[in-house]
Motif scaffolding. Sequence first.
Motif, PDB file in Angstrom:
ATOM      1  N   MET A 186      20.054  44.177  39.354  1.00 60.34           N
ATOM      2  CA  MET A 186      20.112  42.722  39.343  1.00 60.34           C
ATOM      3  C   MET A 186      21.355  42.216  38.625  1.00 60.34           C
ATOM      4  SD  MET A 186      17.242  40.123  37.854  1.00 60.34           S
ATOM      5  CE  MET A 186      17.471  38.349  37.928  1.00 60.34           C
ATOM      6  N   LEU A 187      21.701  42.850  37.501  1.00 61.45           N
ATOM      7  CA  LEU A 187      22.897  42.456  36.773  1.00 61.45           C
ATOM      8  C   LEU A 187      24.142  42.668  37.619  1.00 61.45           C
ATOM      9  CD1 LEU A 187      24.125  41.480  34.141  1.00 61.45           C
ATOM     10  CD2 LEU A 187      24.144  43.838  33.333  1.00 61.45           C
ATOM     11  N   ASP A 188      24.200  43.777  38.350  1.00 58.41           N
ATOM     12  CA  ASP A 188      25.334  44.034  39.234  1.00 58.41           C
ATOM     13  C   ASP A 188      25.456  42.940  40.288  1.00 58.41           C
ATOM     14  OD1 ASP A 188      25.914  46.334  37.858  1.00 58.41           O
ATOM     15  OD2 ASP A 188      24.876  47.666  39.263  1.00 58.41           O
ATOM     16  N   ARG A 189      24.320  42.476  40.794  1.00 60.84           N
ATOM     17  CA  ARG A 189      24.358  41.428  41.822  1.00 60.84           C
ATOM     18  C   ARG A 189      24.795  40.091  41.225  1.00 60.84           C
ATOM     19  NH1 ARG A 189      22.746  42.688  46.695  1.00 60.84           N
ATOM     20  NH2 ARG A 189      21.511  44.574  47.049  1.00 60.84           N
ATOM     21  N   ILE A 190      24.374  39.811  39.995  1.00 57.06           N
ATOM     22  CA  ILE A 190      24.822  38.576  39.348  1.00 57.06           C
ATOM     23  C   ILE A 190      26.333  38.587  39.181  1.00 57.06           C
ATOM     24  CG2 ILE A 190      24.766  37.248  37.202  1.00 57.06           C
ATOM     25  CD1 ILE A 190      21.888  38.077  36.840  1.00 57.06           C
ATOM     26  N   ILE A 191      26.855  39.718  38.696  1.00 54.81           N
ATOM     27  CA  ILE A 191      28.296  39.832  38.483  1.00 54.81           C
ATOM     28  C   ILE A 191      29.044  39.705  39.804  1.00 54.81           C
ATOM     29  CG2 ILE A 191      30.136  41.404  37.749  1.00 54.81           C
ATOM     30  CD1 ILE A 191      28.142  42.538  35.694  1.00 54.81           C
ATOM     31  N   ALA A 192      28.570  40.413  40.816  1.00 47.17           N
ATOM     32  CA  ALA A 192      29.228  40.358  42.127  1.00 47.17           C
ATOM     33  C   ALA A 192      29.155  38.957  42.703  1.00 47.17           C
ATOM     34  CB  ALA A 192      28.571  41.358  43.080  1.00 47.17           C
ATOM     35  N   TYR A 193      28.010  38.324  42.547  1.00 42.91           N
ATOM     36  CA  TYR A 193      27.832  36.988  43.108  1.00 42.91           C
ATOM     37  C   TYR A 193      28.762  35.976  42.431  1.00 42.91           C
ATOM     38  CZ  TYR A 193      25.718  32.569  44.411  1.00 42.91           C
ATOM     39  OH  TYR A 193      25.536  31.300  44.882  1.00 42.91           O
ATOM     40  N   LEU A 194      28.789  35.978  41.093  1.00 46.03           N
ATOM     41  CA  LEU A 194      29.631  35.022  40.380  1.00 46.03           C
ATOM     42  C   LEU A 194      31.107  35.282  40.642  1.00 46.03           C
ATOM     43  CD1 LEU A 194      27.774  34.786  36.964  1.00 46.03           C
ATOM     44  CD2 LEU A 194      27.749  33.148  38.847  1.00 46.03           C
ATOM     45  N   ARG A 195      31.502  36.560  40.660  1.00 43.65           N
ATOM     46  CA  ARG A 195      32.902  36.884  40.928  1.00 43.65           C
ATOM     47  C   ARG A 195      33.313  36.413  42.318  1.00 43.65           C
ATOM     48  NH1 ARG A 195      32.726  42.081  40.298  1.00 43.65           N
ATOM     49  NH2 ARG A 195      33.375  42.096  38.117  1.00 43.65           N
ATOM     50  N   ALA A 196      32.482  36.697  43.289  1.00 49.15           N
ATOM     51  CA  ALA A 196      32.795  36.306  44.666  1.00 49.15           C
ATOM     52  C   ALA A 196      32.755  34.796  44.828  1.00 49.15           C
ATOM     53  CB  ALA A 196      31.807  36.962  45.629  1.00 49.15           C
ATOM     54  N   THR A 197      31.818  34.140  44.134  1.00 53.54           N
ATOM     55  CA  THR A 197      31.715  32.691  44.238  1.00 53.54           C
ATOM     56  C   THR A 197      32.959  32.009  43.690  1.00 53.54           C
ATOM     57  OG1 THR A 197      29.303  32.762  44.068  1.00 53.54           O
ATOM     58  CG2 THR A 197      30.371  30.679  43.547  1.00 53.54           C
ATOM     59  N   LEU A 198      33.410  32.445  42.511  1.00 53.19           N
ATOM     60  CA  LEU A 198      34.607  31.854  41.921  1.00 53.19           C
ATOM     61  C   LEU A 198      35.840  32.177  42.751  1.00 53.19           C
ATOM     62  CD1 LEU A 198      33.915  32.538  38.148  1.00 53.19           C
ATOM     63  CD2 LEU A 198      33.726  30.373  39.377  1.00 53.19           C
ATOM     64  N   SER A 199      35.883  33.383  43.293  1.00 51.85           N
ATOM     65  CA  SER A 199      37.014  33.763  44.139  1.00 51.85           C
ATOM     66  C   SER A 199      37.013  32.964  45.430  1.00 51.85           C
ATOM     67  CB  SER A 199      36.955  35.263  44.443  1.00 51.85           C
ATOM     68  OG  SER A 199      37.973  35.630  45.346  1.00 51.85           O
ATOM     69  N   ALA A 200      35.830  32.795  46.029  1.00 46.95           N
ATOM     70  CA  ALA A 200      35.741  32.075  47.296  1.00 46.95           C
ATOM     71  C   ALA A 200      36.087  30.614  47.129  1.00 46.95           C
ATOM     72  CB  ALA A 200      34.326  32.218  47.865  1.00 46.95           C
ATOM     73  N   SER A 201      35.782  30.049  45.956  1.00 42.45           N
ATOM     74  CA  SER A 201      36.031  28.625  45.749  1.00 42.45           C
ATOM     75  C   SER A 201      37.516  28.296  45.729  1.00 42.45           C
ATOM     76  CB  SER A 201      35.386  28.178  44.430  1.00 42.45           C
ATOM     77  OG  SER A 201      36.026  28.794  43.329  1.00 42.45           O
ATOM     78  N   ARG A 202      38.381  29.325  45.601  1.00 40.35           N
ATOM     79  CA  ARG A 202      39.824  29.084  45.575  1.00 40.35           C
ATOM     80  C   ARG A 202      40.454  29.157  46.970  1.00 40.35           C
ATOM     81  NH1 ARG A 202      39.297  33.146  41.404  1.00 40.35           N
ATOM     82  NH2 ARG A 202      39.080  32.172  39.349  1.00 40.35           N
ATOM     83  N   SER A 203      39.666  29.503  47.988  1.00 41.40           N
ATOM     84  CA  SER A 203      40.213  29.639  49.331  1.00 41.40           C
ATOM     85  C   SER A 203      39.541  28.641  50.269  1.00 41.40           C
ATOM     86  CB  SER A 203      40.016  31.062  49.861  1.00 41.40           C
ATOM     87  OG  SER A 203      38.641  31.390  49.868  1.00 41.40           O
ATOM     88  N   THR A 204      40.224  28.333  51.356  1.00 37.88           N
ATOM     89  CA  THR A 204      39.691  27.380  52.333  1.00 37.88           C
ATOM     90  C   THR A 204      38.752  28.054  53.317  1.00 37.88           C
ATOM     91  OG1 THR A 204      41.758  26.136  52.163  1.00 37.88           O
ATOM     92  CG2 THR A 204      40.338  25.645  54.039  1.00 37.88           C
ATOM     93  N   LEU A 205      39.104  29.273  53.719  1.00 36.45           N
ATOM     94  CA  LEU A 205      38.285  30.019  54.674  1.00 36.45           C
ATOM     95  C   LEU A 205      38.143  31.466  54.205  1.00 36.45           C
ATOM     96  CD1 LEU A 205      39.954  28.800  58.014  1.00 36.45           C
ATOM     97  CD2 LEU A 205      37.747  28.034  57.116  1.00 36.45           C
ATOM     98  N   HIS A 206      37.049  32.095  54.576  1.00 40.18           N
ATOM     99  CA  HIS A 206      36.920  33.522  54.347  1.00 40.18           C
ATOM    100  C   HIS A 206      36.064  34.110  55.474  1.00 40.18           C
ATOM    101  CE1 HIS A 206      32.932  33.442  51.825  1.00 40.18           C
ATOM    102  NE2 HIS A 206      32.847  32.702  52.894  1.00 40.18           N
ATOM    103  N   PRO A 207      36.062  35.451  55.666  1.00 40.94           N
ATOM    104  CA  PRO A 207      35.331  36.041  56.793  1.00 40.94           C
ATOM    105  C   PRO A 207      33.834  35.752  56.720  1.00 40.94           C
ATOM    106  CG  PRO A 207      36.863  37.624  55.830  1.00 40.94           C
ATOM    107  CD  PRO A 207      36.818  36.454  54.899  1.00 40.94           C
TER     108      PRO A 207
END
Length: 352
Positions: A186-207
Amino acid sequence: MNIDWIAKLRHLLQMTAFCLVIAAIHYAFRPHKPYEIPLVYSLAIGLPSWVLIDFGRHFFPSSRDTGWPEGFSGIALPLVGNVLGFVVGTWFADRWFGFSSWNLADRSQLRISIGITVLSALAMTYFFYSRGKSAWLQAKMTEMRSQASEAQLKLLETQLEPHMLFNTLANLRVLISTDPVRAQEMLDRIIAYLRATLSASRSTLHPLASEFDRLRDYLELMAVRMGPRMAYTLELPDALQDVPVPPLLLQPLVENAIRHGLEPQVQGGHITVRASTRSGPQGPMLVIEVNDTGAGLPATLPTPGPGQSFGLAQVRERLATLHGSQGTLELIAASAGGTSARVTFPLDSSQP
């Protein structure tokens, strides 16, 4: 050399008050002598010592943590400053009163005076050292508050609800002691989710595959909170994995399905997220559906606002911005119960 003169004035007032306290302590040991004598000696010794130390520290490399000189200079400066301040101040006060402190007949009183002066110097040095440390900590706390505020705004902007994160962390705390393996996952998923969320918020489109990965992380987190009351299925054809979509386009739809569909039901339900294509008047269309077996649509949809269809309004606005009238969001009552949220927009225009 940048000097904060307002801070120096504040230090001067603090040092003056400190000297008055020391003079009162001296007077308590020698009440038969006029208060003027310890007052003059205290000010004559304390103020030069403060000037030498507080201004002298600007000539040495200082620690970022405390503003105090580093290494040997951090020890030598207060030592030299206090010794010089004592010598100069005593000489000045002796001249002021017309006698020599070193020729006092009562040597015990001289030892008491020196002892109080030494203790006062140590107290003064520690005071300004701790003030520097406190100021640095206060600045760091302000910086952390600013970063926390920015992070909170970013979380709100990306529709990551704070109560979901808090509930998840509460579940994580329980799992750490009862099921460490599951807690680690669960902790791994939280980290992955937050990292991806913050990363995705900086881009207009992603796959689209990345969008489904974020949904999987989010649904896994929600599954820990809801337990067997929630199940989900993600269906993404290989041919559509690289299709670019706006980041976090689907999460508000899934959140809406959980909040208004599954949570009101005791037995919970199932969520299916499916991507497909269909023909449109101007070419192929990408269709993404979020289906749930929850409580179904209410007779009257709530007015958009905080916690009320805000996510749906945001999805519609983002689709309209990217695809105009060809980007649509429909809410459909399922015949077997539950709700289907269907996003449709041109497949070709979504390509980079």
